[in-house]
Design an enzyme around this catalytic site. Structure first.
Site, PDB file in Angstrom:
ATOM      1  N   VAL B 167       0.866  -1.071  -0.049  1.00  0.00           N
ATOM      2  CA  VAL B 167       0.049  -0.001   0.123  1.00  0.00           C
ATOM      3  C   VAL B 167       0.862   1.206   0.007  1.00  0.00           C
ATOM      4  O   VAL B 167       0.680   2.230  -0.811  1.00  0.00           O
ATOM      5  CB  VAL B 167      -0.941  -0.067   1.190  1.00  0.00           C
ATOM      6  CG1 VAL B 167      -1.648   1.251   1.360  1.00  0.00           C
ATOM      7  CG2 VAL B 167      -1.984  -1.156   1.182  1.00  0.00           C
ATOM      8  N   HIS B 168       1.804   1.205   0.862  1.00  0.00           N
ATOM      9  CA  HIS B 168       2.786   2.419   0.884  1.00  0.00           C
ATOM     10  C   HIS B 168       3.668   2.551  -0.270  1.00  0.00           C
ATOM     11  O   HIS B 168       3.497   3.655  -0.789  1.00  0.00           O
ATOM     12  CB  HIS B 168       3.908   1.875   1.923  1.00  0.00           C
ATOM     13  CG  HIS B 168       4.846   2.940   2.132  1.00  0.00           C
ATOM     14  ND1 HIS B 168       5.016   3.883   2.954  1.00  0.00           N
ATOM     15  CD2 HIS B 168       6.227   2.850   1.971  1.00  0.00           C
ATOM     16  CE1 HIS B 168       6.001   4.599   2.623  1.00  0.00           C
ATOM     17  NE2 HIS B 168       6.976   3.882   2.302  1.00  0.00           N
TER      18      HIS B 168
END
Ligand code: HEM
Ligand code: SF4
Lengths: 305, 208
Positions: B167-168
């Site tokens: 996600v990052h």
């Protein structure tokens, strides 16, 4: 022992079926604890056949020698003194790998082919594929595998898979002077155990019975116990062994679940980008900053003049 | 690229280096760890010189990561405390994911999502480090019961952390103009004003 691919039934960290064309008879070793005299001939034969030598240790006040299984001692006689019906009983159990039908060591192993189960039931460690992580130790309900301090590989009883492959009995069974270690097909061993149990019952051991724990699908090393109702008497032989629920969780649902979650996150990201497009800085703000910059340079020019 | 003196400094060289040490360690740990976790990934051990080498190296790389991660936590923790507006941002993140960030609440140096991610990473790293030590047979010998618990915790926390990092990384790619912040340290003013207006104001003195 390697090179018997056709006889393999299960292989660690392998998700496709093993070759199954040939079928071998399911074998078992039967250890009749009631007939064992604790002479340790089996321990000596094991060292000799497998060519492993343990360090000479120290006496710790009990007959157990060595005191525990090690990478060089694949079988150890464990002596327990218990009082039953007002009499001393010396219960001597030959400890070692039980060759589980559902082997926790194999389930836990992350390295393909480091642990294999032959179709005859023998569970074998192939040290050439062992990476030394020790996961087999967490998988085993009987506390059997030992990691060598020298080479970091896991070792345990092979049930003399090399001898069995050529139709010989394991070395320990071959040398036992009292016939306490029998070897043959699992069906034959159960029949033989029945006879022994009937005999023991007729001599007053009402709870005599066979130890072939179903929690691990049965074992290919079985015991005849005089007190089959209390296996713990025999140096804590587990009454109802099974693969630990944490290990089952880790090697069971956790794997597909984690993979699916990670796969969906990655794919979800890609498709988000494709369908929604990137999050760009707005044209408006960029123009605003452009104007600010121009105003600034303009201001500097004014100052310079 | 042409250097624009009006760009805003977001990370110092030392912060960036710190981040990349952690990032490289993470990638190596995830690759070797996944190899142990699932047979489908076992061939990844070849990147490390085989299964035994992967097994030997993984925990040492873990220790390096844990140390540098700790330094990052000390550096960034105070910038990541959740405030009212951060929760508001998290509640409305759906709008932003859907492609419209016009009505998102104004954010400081980090938005609510980044802050939650930060604490998620801190929690996973803590669990992973503690359980990893328990599993490390070369140096420690814990009871089999503890090791059994540790492997499940380690695998679960690692899978969670790898998910968070996906996600990052995606957020950094998706939000254009972000990756340069971690490569050479600066972002454009327009980027800052759009995504982190309060931080933009404090950096520039601009009241808008
Ligand atoms: C201080 C940090 C860490 C230590 C001490 C550590 C230690 C270990 C140890 C000892 C193992 C068993 C295999 C081996 O002996 O090499 C292992 C497995 C593993 N590690 Fe780590 N590790 C650390 C950090 C990480 C990180 C950050 C990740 C995530 C990317 C990770 C992911 C994994 C995975 C997925 C496994 C396999 C678990 C399984 O077999 O199910 N580790 N770790
Ligand atoms: S007793 Fe332990 S080492 Fe032997 S097969 Fe069963 S799980 Fe594996």
């Amino acid at each position: 022992m390697a090179l018997q691919s056709l006889d393999i039934q299960r292989r660690s960290a392998t998700t496709t079926p093993a070759p199954q064309a040939r079928e071998t008879t399911e074998i078992a070793k039967l250890i009749d604890v009631s007939a064992c005299i604790g002479c340790k001939a089996c321990q000596a034969a094991c060292m000799e056949w497998n060519d492993v030598r343990d360090e000479v240790g120290n006496c710790t006040g009990v007959y157990d020698n060595p005191v525990d299984l090690t990478e060089n001692s694949w079988t150890v006689m464990r002596f327990a003194e218990v009082e039953e019906n007002g009499k001393l009983e010396w219960l001597i159990r030959k400890d070692g790998c039980m060759h589980c039908e559902d082997p926790g060591c194999l389930k836990a192993c992350p390295s393909p082919g480091a642990i294999i189960q032959y179709s005859n039931g023998i569970v074998d460690f192939h040290q050439e594929n062992c990476i030394g992580c020790g996961y087999c130790v967490t998988g085993c309900p009987f506390n059997v595998p030992r990691i060598s301090k020298k080479d970091n590989k896991a070792y345990k009883c092979t049930l003399c898979s090399d001898r069995v492959a050529v139709g010989q009995a394991p070395a320990c069974a071959k040398v036992c002077p009292t016939g306490a270690i029998q070897f043959g097909s699992k069906a034959d061993m159960k029949d033989y155990a029945d006879k022994r149990i009937t005999d023991l019952k007729s001599r007053g051991y009402q709870q005599a019975g066979l130890y072939d724990p179903q929690g691990v699908g049965g074992t290919h090393v079985m015991y005849v116990l005089h007190h089959a109702d209390r296996p713990q008497l025999y140096n804590n032989l587990p009454a109802d062994p099974s693969i630990s629920p944490t290990v089952a969780l880790w090697k069971g649902v956790a794997k597909p679940l984690a993979m699916a979650a990670l796969g969906l996150t990655a794919l979800g990201s890609l498709f988000h980008y494709v369908m929604k497009g990137p999050n760009e800085v707005s044209k408006e703000l960029e123009d605003e900053m452009e104007r600010q910059a121009e105003a600034e340079t303009e201001g500097e020019r004014e100052n310079a003049r | 690229m042409i250097r624009n003196p009006r760009d805003l400094q977001r990370y110092t060289a030392s912060e960036r280096a710190n981040h990349w040490v952690v990032g490289i360690c993470f990638i190596l740990l995830a690759l070797s760890g996944l190899a142990f976790f699932h047979p489908a990934f076992f061939p990844l051990v070849n990147l490390f010189g085989g299964g035994t080498w992967a097994r030997i190296l993984h925990p040492y790389i873990g220790v390096v990561m844990a140390l540098f991660f700790l330094v990052m936590v000390v550096r960034f923790a105070s910038l990541n405390t959740m405030a009212e507006r951060d929760w508001e941002w998290v509640k409305r993140v759906g709008e932003m994911v859907n492609g419209d960030d016009h009505n998102m609440p104004v954010q400081g140096k980090y938005n609510g999502g980044q802050k939650l991610l930060f604490w998620g990473l801190v929690l996973s790293m803590l669990l992973i480090t503690l359980s990893g030590v328990v599993m490390w047979r070369s140096w420690f010998s814990f009871s089999v019961g503890m090791v059994r618990t540790a492997v499940v915790v380690h695998a679960a926390a690692a899978a969670f952390m790898i998910g968070l990092i996906f996600v990052h990384v995606y957020a950094a790619i998706w939000t254009r103009g972000t990756i340069r912040a971690m490569l050479y340290g600066t972002v454009t003013r327009a980027w800052a004003k759009q995504h982190h207006r309060d931080w933009y104001r404090s950096m520039t003195g601009d009241k808008n």
